[in-house]
Design an enzyme around this catalytic site. Structure first.
Site, PDB file in Angstrom:
ATOM      1  N   ILE A 130      -4.949  -4.316   4.078  1.00 45.07           N
ATOM      2  CA  ILE A 130      -4.216  -5.691   4.367  1.00 45.07           C
ATOM      3  C   ILE A 130      -3.909  -6.290   2.961  1.00 45.07           C
ATOM      4  CG2 ILE A 130      -4.661  -8.002   5.937  1.00 45.07           C
ATOM      5  CD1 ILE A 130      -4.758  -5.551   7.670  1.00 45.07           C
ATOM      6  N   LYS A 131      -2.444  -6.428   2.981  1.00 42.88           N
ATOM      7  CA  LYS A 131      -2.004  -6.896   1.531  1.00 42.88           C
ATOM      8  C   LYS A 131      -2.008  -8.144   1.783  1.00 42.88           C
ATOM      9  CE  LYS A 131       1.685  -4.190  -0.439  1.00 42.88           C
ATOM     10  NZ  LYS A 131       2.577  -4.492  -0.647  1.00 42.88           N
ATOM     11  N   ILE A 132      -2.312  -8.696   0.538  1.00 43.73           N
ATOM     12  CA  ILE A 132      -2.557 -10.906   0.458  1.00 43.73           C
ATOM     13  C   ILE A 132      -2.158 -10.764  -0.326  1.00 43.73           C
ATOM     14  CG2 ILE A 132      -4.116 -11.993   0.986  1.00 43.73           C
ATOM     15  CD1 ILE A 132      -5.915 -10.891   2.971  1.00 43.73           C
ATOM     16  N   ASN A 171      -5.719  -5.596  -0.384  1.00 38.55           N
ATOM     17  CA  ASN A 171      -4.742  -5.381  -1.651  1.00 38.55           C
ATOM     18  C   ASN A 171      -4.579  -6.429  -2.145  1.00 38.55           C
ATOM     19  OD1 ASN A 171      -2.974  -4.643  -3.918  1.00 38.55           O
ATOM     20  ND2 ASN A 171      -1.793  -3.469  -2.399  1.00 38.55           N
ATOM     21  N   THR A 190      -2.017  -8.893  -3.644  1.00 36.46           N
ATOM     22  CA  THR A 190      -0.934  -8.186  -4.739  1.00 36.46           C
ATOM     23  C   THR A 190      -0.485  -9.896  -5.635  1.00 36.46           C
ATOM     24  OG1 THR A 190       1.320  -7.084  -3.978  1.00 36.46           O
ATOM     25  CG2 THR A 190       1.026  -9.251  -2.717  1.00 36.46           C
TER      26      THR A 190
END
Length: 137
Positions: A6-8, A29, A31
């Site tokens: 999950i990109k956060i 992840n 970012t």
């Protein structure tokens, strides 16, 4: 599954989400990281990856690679398992320096990756191999 990450984004709310997700075994992840202290906060929250943007730092006259070195030192000092994913890579130099500093992953544009294959001595060596092969034909 295991391969979902999950990109956060790097916000206070995002770090709360990272903490909850990591406590439940979900990879994250974090970012749009631009400072070693942001990476530290993300690692403390349990991030699987941090994504510092080196090219964008270079764009505003900050040495993006200095950030990677500092993040590596911080993570090593405290034994964090969080991986460093170098983002906004703009050149093979970014790739080389990231590798030497011990970054774990990099997102690299195809054009930058292709530059690695081009070297005058490699091109000359290949041409010589072709010429040498003709002698046996």
């Amino acid at each position: 599954g295991d391969n979902i990450v999950i990109k956060i984004v790097m916000t206070p709310e995002g770090m709360k989400a990272v903490k909850q997700l990591s406590e439940n075994g979900i990879k994250t992840n974090v970012t749009v990281i631009f400072s070693p202290l942001q990476a530290l906060i993300a690692a403390k929250a349990g991030a699987t990856y941090v994504s510092p943007f080196v090219g964008r730092l270079d764009d505003i006259s900050h040495r993006g690679m200095d950030s990677i070195a500092d993040i590596r030192d911080i993570f090593d000092n405290y034994g964090f398992d969080t991986k460093i994913l170098v983002a906004s890579v703009r050149s093979p130099i970014h790739m080389l320096e990231s590798s030497l500093m011990g970054a774990d992953v990099a997102t690299v544009p195809p054009a930058t990756l292709m530059q690695i294959f081009k070297h005058p001595l490699t091109d000359k060596g290949i041409a010589q191999f072709v010429e040498d092969a003709k002698a046996f034909a």
